[in-house]
Write an enzyme that holds these catalytic residues in place. Structure first.
Site, PDB file in Angstrom:
ATOM      1  N   ASP A  60     -39.228  -5.026  91.897  1.00 27.00           N
ATOM      2  CA  ASP A  60     -39.880  -6.087  90.942  1.00 27.00           C
ATOM      3  C   ASP A  60     -40.840  -5.160  90.104  1.00 27.00           C
ATOM      4  OD1 ASP A  60     -41.066  -8.329  89.731  1.00 27.00           O
ATOM      5  OD2 ASP A  60     -42.196  -8.722  91.410  1.00 27.00           O
ATOM      6  N   LEU A  61     -40.261  -4.644  89.020  1.00 24.36           N
ATOM      7  CA  LEU A  61     -41.038  -3.789  88.156  1.00 24.36           C
ATOM      8  C   LEU A  61     -41.345  -4.456  86.691  1.00 24.36           C
ATOM      9  CD1 LEU A  61     -39.209  -0.545  89.044  1.00 24.36           C
ATOM     10  CD2 LEU A  61     -41.231  -1.451  89.943  1.00 24.36           C
ATOM     11  N   LYS A  62     -40.573  -5.579  86.361  1.00 26.68           N
ATOM     12  CA  LYS A  62     -41.037  -6.371  85.169  1.00 26.68           C
ATOM     13  C   LYS A  62     -40.765  -5.316  84.087  1.00 26.68           C
ATOM     14  CE  LYS A  62     -43.638  -9.770  87.692  1.00 26.68           C
ATOM     15  NZ  LYS A  62     -43.712  -9.142  88.806  1.00 26.68           N
ATOM     16  N   LEU A  64     -40.506  -3.680  80.402  1.00 29.36           N
ATOM     17  CA  LEU A  64     -40.561  -4.076  78.890  1.00 29.36           C
ATOM     18  C   LEU A  64     -40.958  -2.981  78.148  1.00 29.36           C
ATOM     19  CD1 LEU A  64     -40.716  -6.395  77.035  1.00 29.36           C
ATOM     20  CD2 LEU A  64     -43.204  -6.626  77.310  1.00 29.36           C
ATOM     21  N   ILE A  66     -39.185  -0.356  74.512  1.00 29.98           N
ATOM     22  CA  ILE A  66     -38.099  -0.301  73.568  1.00 29.98           C
ATOM     23  C   ILE A  66     -36.669  -0.218  74.348  1.00 29.98           C
ATOM     24  CG2 ILE A  66     -39.808   0.938  71.886  1.00 29.98           C
ATOM     25  CD1 ILE A  66     -37.974   3.331  72.497  1.00 29.98           C
ATOM     26  N   ASP A  67     -35.842  -0.555  73.428  1.00 31.46           N
ATOM     27  CA  ASP A  67     -34.331  -0.936  73.992  1.00 31.46           C
ATOM     28  C   ASP A  67     -33.962   0.080  74.966  1.00 31.46           C
ATOM     29  OD1 ASP A  67     -34.797  -3.315  72.878  1.00 31.46           O
ATOM     30  OD2 ASP A  67     -32.833  -3.002  71.477  1.00 31.46           O
ATOM     31  N   ASN A  68     -34.029   1.399  74.093  1.00 31.11           N
ATOM     32  CA  ASN A  68     -33.379   2.739  74.756  1.00 31.11           C
ATOM     33  C   ASN A  68     -34.018   3.082  76.110  1.00 31.11           C
ATOM     34  OD1 ASN A  68     -31.650   5.238  74.800  1.00 31.11           O
ATOM     35  ND2 ASN A  68     -33.587   6.109  75.135  1.00 31.11           N
ATOM     36  N   ARG A 206     -47.424 -12.751 101.373  1.00 32.55           N
ATOM     37  CA  ARG A 206     -48.630 -13.195 102.066  1.00 32.55           C
ATOM     38  C   ARG A 206     -48.259 -13.678 103.570  1.00 32.55           C
ATOM     39  NH1 ARG A 206     -52.454 -13.532  97.126  1.00 32.55           N
ATOM     40  NH2 ARG A 206     -50.644 -13.943  95.974  1.00 32.55           N
TER      41      ARG A 206
END
Length: 232
Positions: A60-62, A64, A66-68, A206
Site C-alpha cells: 500500500d504505497l499510493k 503518485l 510523473i508517468d515514467n 488495528r
C-alpha cells in the site's frame, strides 16, 4: 463469496510483523504492508519473504509521480510477485501503472478518497465535490483505465460496484467490528456490511494486530464477513 480478509501489518518492525503472522497462522493468507513497515521496518524484504512462503502481499504505497516514474516503480513492485499495489486514482497515474504491471500478476488499485477524510476535509483541500461524488468519478476513471480495482470506503462500495462491474476488486479499509473504536477513521463499516455492499477485499489492521488475541480477533471478523455474503 464472503470476501477476502487482508490483515494490515501497520507495525514498526519486521520482528513485530512476523510475530503477528505467526500468531495468525494458516487462518490468514493476505497481508498489507504500508508506509510504516515498508520504510521503517524492512517491509520490502518482509513482503518478499511472505510471498516466498505462499502468502499474498499488498503493498500500500499510493504512488503518485510523473508517468515514467510511476510506470517503472510499478514494474519494480511487480517483479517481487506482489498481488496488489496502490496508486492514486488519477487517470494518467493509473494508465502508467497499468503499463508497468503489464504481463504480471500484480493488480493495480486506484485509491479514491481516504476513509479518514470526510466532505469537510475535501472542501478544505480545495475539492468542489463531496466524498461520494469524488469516489464515483474516480471509480469510473479506474474502470476506464483498465486497472485491477479500487480502494474506497465500504460506505461507497455498493455505488462503486455498480460503476465498475463484477470483475474489478473493490478493496475497503476502515473496517471496524461492531462496538470497536473507530480511531482516526471517519467512514467506517462493519465486516458483514462491507461484504453485503459488494466489497471483495476487507483491510483490517488495528482491530486484529492490537487485539490481545489476534488469532481470535481474525476468526471473529471472518465469521462476521461470512454473515454478509453477497449473492450478486
Amino acid at each position: 463469496m464472503a470476501g477476502t480478509l487482508i490483515v494490515g501489518l501497520d507495525l514498526d518492525t519486521r520482528r513485530e510483523a512476523e510475530a503477528i503472522v505467526e500468531r495468525l497462522g494458516e487462518g490468514v493468507d493476505h497481508y498489507k504492508i504500508g508506509y510504516q513497515l515498508f520504510y521503517g521496518g524492512d517491509g520490502l524484504a518482509l513482503g518478499k519473504a511472505l510471498i516466498a512462503a505462499g502468502k499474498k502481499v499488498f503493498f500500500d504505497l499510493k504512488l503518485l509521480d510523473i508517468d515514467n516514474t510511476v510506470e517503472k516503480g510499478v514494474a519494480a513492485i511487480a517483479e517481487t510477485g506482489a498481488a496488489m499495489l496502490t496508486v492514486h486514482a488519477y487517470p494518467k497515474t493509473m494508465a502508467a501503472a497499468r503499463r508497468g504491471a503489464a504481463g504480471s500478476a500484480l493488480s493495480v488499485l486506484g485509491v479514491t478518497v481516504l476513509t479518514s477524510t470526510d466532505d469537510g476535509d475535501l472542501a478544505d483541500a480545495g475539492y468542489a465535490r463531496d466524498a461520494a461524488g469524488l469516489v464515483a468519478q474516480r471509480a469510473g476513471q479506474a474502470r476506464d483505465a483498465g486497472i485491477g480495482g479500487i480502494v474506497a470506503s465500504a460506505r461507497e462500495a455498493e455505488m462503486v460496484r455498480e460503476i465498475v462491474g463484477q470483475e474489478m476488486f473493490v478493496v475497503t479499509p476502515g473496517i471496524r467490528p461492531a462496538g470497536s473504536d473507530a480511531g482516526d477513521q471517519k467512514r467506517v463499516v462493519t465486516p458483514s456490511a462491507a461484504v453485503s455492499a459488494g466489497a471483495s477485499h476487507l483491510v483490517v489492521a488495528r482491530p486484529i494486530i492490537k487485539a490481545e488475541d489476534p488469532h481470535a480477533a481474525a476468526r471473529s471478523i471472518l465469521a462476521d464477513m461470512a454473515g454478509g455474503v453477497r449473492l450478486a
